[in-house]
Design an enzyme around this catalytic site. Sequence first.
Site, PDB file in Angstrom:
ATOM      1  N   LYS A  65      -4.635 -52.573  14.159  1.00 52.28           N
ATOM      2  CA  LYS A  65      -5.472 -52.792  12.972  1.00 52.28           C
ATOM      3  C   LYS A  65      -6.963 -52.779  13.315  1.00 52.28           C
ATOM      4  O   LYS A  65      -7.790 -53.282  12.563  1.00 52.28           O
ATOM      5  CB  LYS A  65      -5.108 -54.129  12.310  1.00 52.28           C
ATOM      6  CG  LYS A  65      -3.649 -54.264  11.882  1.00 52.28           C
ATOM      7  CD  LYS A  65      -3.319 -53.378  10.696  1.00 52.28           C
ATOM      8  CE  LYS A  65      -1.866 -53.542  10.267  1.00 52.28           C
ATOM      9  NZ  LYS A  65      -1.599 -54.808   9.583  1.00 52.28           N
ATOM     10  N   ASN A  66      -7.278 -52.185  14.441  1.00 54.49           N
ATOM     11  CA  ASN A  66      -8.661 -52.135  14.918  1.00 54.49           C
ATOM     12  C   ASN A  66      -9.325 -50.847  14.424  1.00 54.49           C
ATOM     13  O   ASN A  66      -9.019 -49.747  14.904  1.00 54.49           O
ATOM     14  CB  ASN A  66      -8.664 -52.201  16.450  1.00 54.49           C
ATOM     15  CG  ASN A  66     -10.068 -52.211  17.032  1.00 54.49           C
ATOM     16  OD1 ASN A  66     -11.030 -51.791  16.400  1.00 54.49           O
ATOM     17  ND2 ASN A  66     -10.185 -52.695  18.256  1.00 54.49           N
TER      18      ASN A  66
END
Length: 283
Positions: A65-66
């Site tokens: 989720k970066n």
Amino acid sequence: MGYYRAIIKSGEISKRALDLTTIIITYNPAHYSIWHFRRKLLFALTEDLLEELAYIEEVIVDNPKNYQVWYHRQKVLEQLGDGSAEMEFTKNMLDIDEKNYHAWTYRQWAMTHFNLFPKLRQEGLGFADDMLEKDVYNNSVWNHRYFVIEKTTGFTPEVIERELKFTLEKIELAPHNESSFNYLKGAADISKLIIPISFHQLKAFHINMDLRFEPKPSSYAIGFLLTASEELAQTTTGDEQVKHISHCKELCGKLRSVDPVRVNYWNYREGQLNGLQTSDKAS
């Protein structure tokens, strides 16, 4: 970080500086400036970008989720000029998390940037079909389906007819699925601009949707019928309009019963109907 600041200040471009970015990313993979500096080094040193893609994949698996690492992969791919492996890569990431927003948006970017549609099964719809088979509630897949059609065939009359049929079949499987009803409404809205199809016809296509799912009616089904009936009330006059408004109020009553959390919202929708009837009398 002191070494990093010193290298930035001196403008050093070296393998040592690149190795330092790897170390810092290990501790803080969301550090945007580090990724930006890493790209600058990679391109200036003409490093092997395929090796960089393998490294990026390792980071993404640990940090799915970066945003920074997904953006970095995009910029590396733009430099490399070959997105042929990205469909399999994003498929693998979506196998880990089927609703990963970054994976979906990146997949759509790759499909568009490298024009991968002709190389994919059903120009990309095949993958959406597979994902909906796994989870018909996945709103990301419904959004992706819309994206693929918009970028390929467009919503022609034939495509709309197919999509309406497809969506109604999925609704039969999961009548309490908000995602499929939102997609159905979107397809119906578009259809009115292209072919003479109305919400009334859609209602006939799925007769008494709100009753079919008794004893636990689908609030989304009833809400869809309410929208259909509201449109008919807005486009008719006289006794015909009164009939549609009456039906709308009946549906609002059902919605207050099956969806009590939003009772104030359904009261508001019913109040809007009163205003419609008043304005018609005034005219």
